[in-house]
Every structure is written in C-alpha cells, then in structure tokens.
Design a protein around this motif. Structure first.
Motif, PDB file in Angstrom:
ATOM      1  N   GLU A   1       0.770  -1.163  -0.045  1.00 26.76           N
ATOM      2  CA  GLU A   1      -0.117   0.129  -0.009  1.00 26.76           C
ATOM      3  C   GLU A   1       0.948   1.109   0.030  1.00 26.76           C
ATOM      4  OE1 GLU A   1      -2.942  -0.024   2.850  1.00 26.76           O
ATOM      5  OE2 GLU A   1      -3.869  -1.758   2.410  1.00 26.76           O
ATOM      6  N   ALA A   2       2.044   1.201   0.488  1.00 24.83           N
ATOM      7  CA  ALA A   2       2.800   2.174   0.696  1.00 24.83           C
ATOM      8  C   ALA A   2       3.439   2.793  -0.767  1.00 24.83           C
ATOM      9  CB  ALA A   2       4.135   1.996   1.632  1.00 24.83           C
ATOM     10  N   ALA A   3       3.500   1.458  -1.604  1.00 21.61           N
ATOM     11  CA  ALA A   3       4.001   1.865  -3.045  1.00 21.61           C
ATOM     12  C   ALA A   3       2.917   2.406  -3.852  1.00 21.61           C
ATOM     13  CB  ALA A   3       4.375   0.551  -3.767  1.00 21.61           C
ATOM     14  N   PHE A   4       1.583   2.301  -3.534  1.00 19.75           N
ATOM     15  CA  PHE A   4       0.315   2.677  -4.194  1.00 19.75           C
ATOM     16  C   PHE A   4       0.159   4.314  -3.717  1.00 19.75           C
ATOM     17  CE2 PHE A   4      -4.195   3.643  -3.939  1.00 19.75           C
ATOM     18  CZ  PHE A   4      -4.479   3.625  -5.112  1.00 19.75           C
ATOM     19  N   ALA A   5       0.605   4.461  -2.353  1.00 22.17           N
ATOM     20  CA  ALA A   5       0.475   5.766  -2.121  1.00 22.17           C
ATOM     21  C   ALA A   5       1.477   6.763  -2.676  1.00 22.17           C
ATOM     22  CB  ALA A   5       0.722   6.061  -0.535  1.00 22.17           C
ATOM     23  N   ARG A   6       2.644   6.232  -2.990  1.00 19.44           N
ATOM     24  CA  ARG A   6       3.579   6.822  -3.425  1.00 19.44           C
ATOM     25  C   ARG A   6       3.468   6.919  -5.087  1.00 19.44           C
ATOM     26  NH1 ARG A   6       8.768   8.247  -1.779  1.00 19.44           N
ATOM     27  NH2 ARG A   6      10.280   8.785  -3.342  1.00 19.44           N
ATOM     28  N   LEU A   7       2.861   5.888  -5.666  1.00 16.07           N
ATOM     29  CA  LEU A   7       2.117   6.220  -7.115  1.00 16.07           C
ATOM     30  C   LEU A   7       1.326   7.381  -7.238  1.00 16.07           C
ATOM     31  CD1 LEU A   7       2.170   5.088 -10.008  1.00 16.07           C
ATOM     32  CD2 LEU A   7       0.365   3.783  -9.215  1.00 16.07           C
ATOM     33  N   CYS A   8       0.606   7.637  -6.141  1.00 11.17           N
ATOM     34  CA  CYS A   8      -0.784   8.513  -6.315  1.00 11.17           C
ATOM     35  C   CYS A   8      -0.325   9.923  -5.717  1.00 11.17           C
ATOM     36  CB  CYS A   8      -1.759   8.143  -5.471  1.00 11.17           C
ATOM     37  SG  CYS A   8      -2.769   6.394  -6.078  1.00 11.17           S
ATOM     38  N   GLY A   9       1.199   9.902  -5.410  1.00  5.22           N
ATOM     39  CA  GLY A   9       1.591  11.105  -4.824  1.00  5.22           C
ATOM     40  C   GLY A   9       0.999  11.563  -3.346  1.00  5.22           C
ATOM     41  N   VAL A  10       0.860  10.595  -2.493  1.00  3.33           N
ATOM     42  CA  VAL A  10       0.192  10.700  -1.098  1.00  3.33           C
ATOM     43  C   VAL A  10       1.026  10.186  -0.214  1.00  3.33           C
ATOM     44  CG1 VAL A  10      -2.121  11.239  -2.033  1.00  3.33           C
ATOM     45  CG2 VAL A  10      -1.739   8.976  -1.347  1.00  3.33           C
ATOM     46  N   ALA A  11       2.190   9.880  -0.431  1.00  5.43           N
ATOM     47  CA  ALA A  11       3.118   9.233   0.440  1.00  5.43           C
ATOM     48  C   ALA A  11       3.778  10.217   1.551  1.00  5.43           C
ATOM     49  CB  ALA A  11       4.224   8.280  -0.173  1.00  5.43           C
ATOM     50  N   PRO A  12       3.911  10.127   2.603  1.00  5.61           N
ATOM     51  CA  PRO A  12       4.270  10.875   3.782  1.00  5.61           C
ATOM     52  C   PRO A  12       5.768  10.995   3.708  1.00  5.61           C
ATOM     53  CG  PRO A  12       3.234   9.125   4.937  1.00  5.61           C
ATOM     54  CD  PRO A  12       3.060   8.987   3.425  1.00  5.61           C
ATOM     55  N   ILE A  13       6.578  11.916   3.607  1.00  2.00           N
ATOM     56  CA  ILE A  13       7.876  11.955   3.564  1.00  2.00           C
ATOM     57  C   ILE A  13       8.450  12.892   4.768  1.00  2.00           C
ATOM     58  CG2 ILE A  13      10.153  12.678   2.318  1.00  2.00           C
ATOM     59  CD1 ILE A  13       8.573  12.416  -0.161  1.00  2.00           C
ATOM     60  N   PRO A  14       9.352  12.209   5.675  1.00  2.00           N
ATOM     61  CA  PRO A  14       9.684  12.960   6.890  1.00  2.00           C
ATOM     62  C   PRO A  14      10.329  14.587   6.165  1.00  2.00           C
ATOM     63  CG  PRO A  14      10.710  10.788   7.075  1.00  2.00           C
ATOM     64  CD  PRO A  14       9.981  10.995   5.592  1.00  2.00           C
ATOM     65  N   ALA A  15      10.062  15.417   7.148  1.00  2.00           N
ATOM     66  CA  ALA A  15      10.453  17.120   6.750  1.00  2.00           C
ATOM     67  C   ALA A  15      10.584  17.706   8.208  1.00  2.00           C
ATOM     68  CB  ALA A  15       9.539  17.654   5.963  1.00  2.00           C
ATOM     69  N   SER A  16      11.292  16.730   8.874  1.00  2.00           N
ATOM     70  CA  SER A  16      11.360  17.185  10.453  1.00  2.00           C
ATOM     71  C   SER A  16      12.971  18.063  10.584  1.00  2.00           C
ATOM     72  CB  SER A  16      11.664  16.243  11.378  1.00  2.00           C
ATOM     73  OG  SER A  16      10.623  15.495  11.264  1.00  2.00           O
ATOM     74  N   SER A  17      12.902  19.188  11.613  1.00  2.00           N
ATOM     75  CA  SER A  17      14.185  19.773  11.916  1.00  2.00           C
ATOM     76  C   SER A  17      14.233  20.297  13.190  1.00  2.00           C
ATOM     77  CB  SER A  17      14.006  21.204  10.870  1.00  2.00           C
ATOM     78  OG  SER A  17      15.066  22.138  11.397  1.00  2.00           O
ATOM     79  N   GLY A  18      15.296  19.600  13.799  1.00  2.00           N
ATOM     80  CA  GLY A  18      15.559  20.215  15.281  1.00  2.00           C
ATOM     81  C   GLY A  18      14.355  19.226  16.190  1.00  2.00           C
ATOM     82  N   LYS A  19      13.705  19.977  17.052  1.00  2.00           N
ATOM     83  CA  LYS A  19      12.496  19.401  17.935  1.00  2.00           C
ATOM     84  C   LYS A  19      11.415  19.215  16.999  1.00  2.00           C
ATOM     85  CE  LYS A  19      14.340  20.860  22.170  1.00  2.00           C
ATOM     86  NZ  LYS A  19      14.066  21.661  23.510  1.00  2.00           N
ATOM     87  N   THR A  20      11.169  19.798  15.775  1.00  2.00           N
ATOM     88  CA  THR A  20      10.016  19.721  15.124  1.00  2.00           C
ATOM     89  C   THR A  20       9.936  18.477  14.292  1.00  2.00           C
ATOM     90  OG1 THR A  20       9.789  22.197  14.965  1.00  2.00           O
ATOM     91  CG2 THR A  20       8.432  21.007  13.367  1.00  2.00           C
ATOM     92  N   VAL A  21       8.860  17.746  14.548  1.00  2.00           N
ATOM     93  CA  VAL A  21       8.586  16.341  13.669  1.00  2.00           C
ATOM     94  C   VAL A  21       7.521  16.493  12.990  1.00  2.00           C
ATOM     95  CG1 VAL A  21       8.233  13.922  14.006  1.00  2.00           C
ATOM     96  CG2 VAL A  21       9.910  15.120  15.754  1.00  2.00           C
TER      97      VAL A  21
END
Length: 280
Positions: A199-219
């Motif tokens: 299902e993760a591959a399907f989410a990536r195919l549809c452009g809805v896969a979450p990608i980490p974008a954290s910085s410091g204490k912000t997750v």
C-alpha cells in the motif's frame, strides 16, 4: 503523450508478447547525469546497473488488457465533459453581449431552463444580418452542443461503470469512489497490480506518501509530490466526501487532531484505499 513514450510502450508489448522479461528502470539521478554526461551508451550502462542491483526497477504497464479499455472510455468521457463545459461557457459569454431583449429573457435562468429556452429558439435564416436572429442561431447551436456532449458523457459513464464492475468490482464498491475516480485509480495501477508490492507503493504512485520533513525538535511530514497526477486528483474528492459522510474517517481525523497533527499531515495518506483485488 510524447512519441518516445509511445515507442517505449510498443517495444515493451513487442518483447513481452515474444516471451521476454521486460522491466522498467527509473530515470537516472539528474546530478549524476550532469557529472557523467548523457549518451545512449551511458544511459544503457546506467539502466543495466540498476537492473542488476534491482534498484528503481518495476514491471512496466503493457496497456494490452481490460484496463486499457477503461482508459479509452475515460478519455472519451472526459473529453465530452470538457466539450460541454466549454460550450456552456461560450453560451453564457454570448448572452452577456447579446441584444437587451434577448439578454433580459435569459437572465437569471437555471442551467436546465436556459438550455431548454435556447434550444427552442427558431431564428429566421433569411435575416441573419440582424444581430438578434444571428445570436439566437448561435445560442441554439451551443445549447445543442452542450446537450449532445452531456448525453455522450452519460452514455460513456454507464459503459465505464459496467466495465469496472467486471474488471475492478472491489475498487468500484469503495465508498466515495464514482466510476470516473475509480477508473483513474485502476488506470494508474494497470493490468498487472502485482507491480505494486505494498500500500505504501500505491500511496507513492498516487503522490500521497508521507515524507519526513523534520528539523530540530519539530517532527512533521510532507507529501511526496511525484507519481500519477490523475490518480492524485481522483483521491482528493473521495477523501473530501469521506470526511463528511464516513464515520471511520471522521474518527481518524479527530484522533490525529488530538495528537497535535495539522490538517495537511492528517489528510495526505488515504488509509482506506487498498490495492488488494483492485483488478481481477
């Protein structure tokens, strides 16, 4: 669709029909491409290396099964919808510049009543030098085009619905998916759903896969914006409908909200979509 893309599809079909294993290799990294240059030989070696280490390799879409029939019907149906929209916009624009007697007659009418009134016009062909008669003829032509395009779109949607009942009944039965949106998803998957391993591959195919974008204490996470844009567009109205009418989706949003998640972080991954049984 570029000519090169069509040629690749033809080559894949040709090789597959003759018993050869065909794989699709992702485009080389642009940074590496700039440093190493680009020739057919360099690209061939890069593709061979990716194939050997199995990185970025997927099974290609052959476009020779029932899903190709779904795609053809959806293209025709969407074109009919666009034709109706363009004709209706032209009709409304023409009304704003029409003679006052005609404009006052058509002002404030709902779409159905407006189309019926314009279709009933009987202009005099011998008096087309009169703007009133010419405008009536133009409005009647545009109204007929709108009605005809709507009829074609409805007919094609019925055919599309019957075809999806045969090839992807489980996808069609998912709540909030109409025939057009379900068709967009199965077209993205293709006739060989096994090319999507999770299902993760399907989410990536549809452009809805979450990608980490954290910085410091912000997750936090952001959306992966690659993939099939038509599939991504199809998921959006389905998610909106489920947010309004599906209890499980509302409970999920409430739970994630209490966890401190923002709206863009809650909505990106449609947890209710499954590729299992998408194509039979």
């Amino acid at each position: 669709m570029s000519p090169g893309w069509r040629q690749r599809i033809g080559l894949s079909r040709y090789l597959h029909d003759r018993g050869h294993d065909v794989a699709e290799v992702a485009r080389p990294n642009r940074r590496l491409r700039r440093s190493h240059g680009k020739t057919d030989t360099i690209d061939a070696y890069a593709a061979a290396r990716r194939l050997l280490d199995e990185s970025g390799v997927t099974a290609p879409k052959m476009r020779n099964g029932a899903i190709e029939s779904v795609r053809a019907l959806r293209v025709a149906r969407n074109n009919a919808v666009k034709t109706a929209t363009a004709a209706l916009n032209a009709l409304r624009g023409l009304i704003t510049t029409s003679p006052e007697t005609l404009r006052s007659q058509l002002r404030g009418l709902a779409r159905a009543q407006l189309l019926a009134t314009c279709t009933a016009f009987r202009p005099d062909p011998a008096r087309l030098a009169d703007p009133l008669q010419a405008t009536k003829l133009a409005l009647r032509s545009l109204a007929g085009r709108v009605n005809q395009a709507h009829e074609q779109a409805d007919l094609l949607e019925r055919h599309l619905h019957r075809l999806l009942e045969q090839v992807a009944p489980e996808t069609l039965n998912i709540f909030a998916l109409r025939p057009d949106t379900a068709a967009a998803l199965v077209i993205s998957i293709g006739d060989n759903p096994r090319r999507l391993i999770s299902e993760a591959a399907f989410a990536r195919l549809c452009g809805v896969a979450p990608i980490p974008a954290s910085s410091g204490k912000t997750v936090r996470h952001r959306l992966h914006r690659g993939g099939d844009r038509q599939a991504n567009q199809a998921l959006h109205p389905a998610v909106i409908v489920r947010l309004r009418y599906d209890g499980r989706t509302r409970d999920y949003v409430a739970r994630r909200t209490t966890e401190g998640k923002t709206k863009p972080e809650i909505h990106p991954l449609p947890h209710w979509v499954s590729i299992d049984g998408a194509v039979r």
